[in-house]
Design a protein around this motif. Sequence first.
Motif, mmCIF file in Angstrom:
data_model
loop_
_atom_site.group_PDB
_atom_site.id
_atom_site.type_symbol
_atom_site.label_atom_id
_atom_site.label_comp_id
_atom_site.label_asym_id
_atom_site.label_seq_id
_atom_site.Cartn_x
_atom_site.Cartn_y
_atom_site.Cartn_z
ATOM 1 N N GLN A 32 -46.750 -28.807 -15.301
ATOM 2 C CA GLN A 32 -46.511 -27.748 -16.286
ATOM 3 C C GLN A 32 -47.364 -27.958 -17.530
ATOM 4 O O GLN A 32 -47.943 -27.010 -18.069
ATOM 5 C CB GLN A 32 -45.035 -27.701 -16.673
ATOM 6 N N GLU A 35 -50.952 -27.011 -16.770
ATOM 7 C CA GLU A 35 -51.154 -25.557 -16.714
ATOM 8 C C GLU A 35 -51.245 -24.972 -18.118
ATOM 9 O O GLU A 35 -52.121 -24.143 -18.397
ATOM 10 C CB GLU A 35 -50.018 -24.894 -15.940
ATOM 11 N N GLU A 36 -50.377 -25.399 -19.005
ATOM 12 C CA GLU A 36 -50.416 -24.891 -20.381
ATOM 13 C C GLU A 36 -51.685 -25.324 -21.091
ATOM 14 O O GLU A 36 -52.281 -24.541 -21.836
ATOM 15 C CB GLU A 36 -49.189 -25.365 -21.164
ATOM 16 N N GLN A 38 -54.564 -25.923 -19.708
ATOM 17 C CA GLN A 38 -55.659 -25.124 -19.159
ATOM 18 C C GLN A 38 -55.672 -23.722 -19.760
ATOM 19 O O GLN A 38 -56.735 -23.186 -20.088
ATOM 20 C CB GLN A 38 -55.573 -25.062 -17.629
ATOM 21 N N GLN A 39 -54.504 -23.115 -19.914
ATOM 22 C CA GLN A 39 -54.426 -21.772 -20.504
ATOM 23 C C GLN A 39 -54.936 -21.781 -21.944
ATOM 24 O O GLN A 39 -55.702 -20.897 -22.340
ATOM 25 C CB GLN A 39 -52.985 -21.261 -20.456
ATOM 26 N N LEU A 40 -54.528 -22.778 -22.712
ATOM 27 C CA LEU A 40 -54.986 -22.855 -24.101
ATOM 28 C C LEU A 40 -56.484 -23.119 -24.179
ATOM 29 O O LEU A 40 -57.183 -22.534 -25.009
ATOM 30 C CB LEU A 40 -54.213 -23.945 -24.859
ATOM 31 N N ARG A 41 -56.987 -23.981 -23.305
ATOM 32 C CA ARG A 41 -58.428 -24.246 -23.309
ATOM 33 C C ARG A 41 -59.213 -22.988 -22.964
ATOM 34 O O ARG A 41 -60.272 -22.736 -23.545
ATOM 35 C CB ARG A 41 -58.775 -25.382 -22.350
ATOM 36 N N THR A 42 -58.705 -22.175 -22.044
ATOM 37 C CA THR A 42 -59.378 -20.923 -21.685
ATOM 38 C C THR A 42 -59.428 -19.987 -22.889
ATOM 39 O O THR A 42 -60.479 -19.390 -23.178
ATOM 40 C CB THR A 42 -58.648 -20.248 -20.504
ATOM 41 N N LEU A 43 -58.312 -19.859 -23.601
ATOM 42 C CA LEU A 43 -58.295 -19.015 -24.804
ATOM 43 C C LEU A 43 -59.278 -19.528 -25.854
ATOM 44 O O LEU A 43 -60.000 -18.743 -26.481
ATOM 45 C CB LEU A 43 -56.887 -18.966 -25.394
ATOM 46 N N ASP A 46 -62.820 -18.708 -25.015
ATOM 47 C CA ASP A 46 -63.106 -17.308 -25.342
ATOM 48 C C ASP A 46 -63.424 -17.156 -26.816
ATOM 49 O O ASP A 46 -64.360 -16.436 -27.188
ATOM 50 C CB ASP A 46 -61.925 -16.415 -24.973
ATOM 51 N N LYS A 123 -50.229 -27.940 -29.505
ATOM 52 C CA LYS A 123 -49.980 -26.554 -29.096
ATOM 53 C C LYS A 123 -49.519 -25.705 -30.279
ATOM 54 O O LYS A 123 -49.995 -24.579 -30.454
ATOM 55 C CB LYS A 123 -48.935 -26.532 -27.979
#
Length: 139
Positions: A32, A35-36, A38-43, A46, A123
């Motif tokens: 978990q 996954e979080e 990875q999501q923050l790194r993607t944002l 961007d 986070k």
Amino acid sequence: MNRVPSTNLFSLPVTTISCHQEHQHWQQIIRQQEEEIQQLRTLLLDVMDQYNCRSLRHDAIDYYQDLNQLQTKLDRLHRDLICNGVDCSPAKQELACGNAHFGLSATIERHTTLLISEFSRIKDGCLQFLSGMMSLNLL
């Protein structure tokens, strides 16, 4: 003074069932967190791709690096304490409970709790940064 008898975690028997349950529990928590992250790194990627503003990029890079370091720590925790080795195939997981090293759930819990606390701090700052960008209609 009344003394409360202490329980030595190492003297408690670790059954195979409880061992596998602990193993799955910590794997799920780590998954978990990954996954979080990875999501923050993607944002953040961007943000770095879209904006050349020095202060925005600087903050995004700082958070991205913090998340990368945290991911490295999670990888190390997973490898050293959860999988007890470099490769962690399903067959290897079954063998983990036969090894006394796996029974150190207090160590796993302590390390995981520290990483969760560190992740929460990173986070929170990252989400505050991203929500600030949203309030400025930059995202």
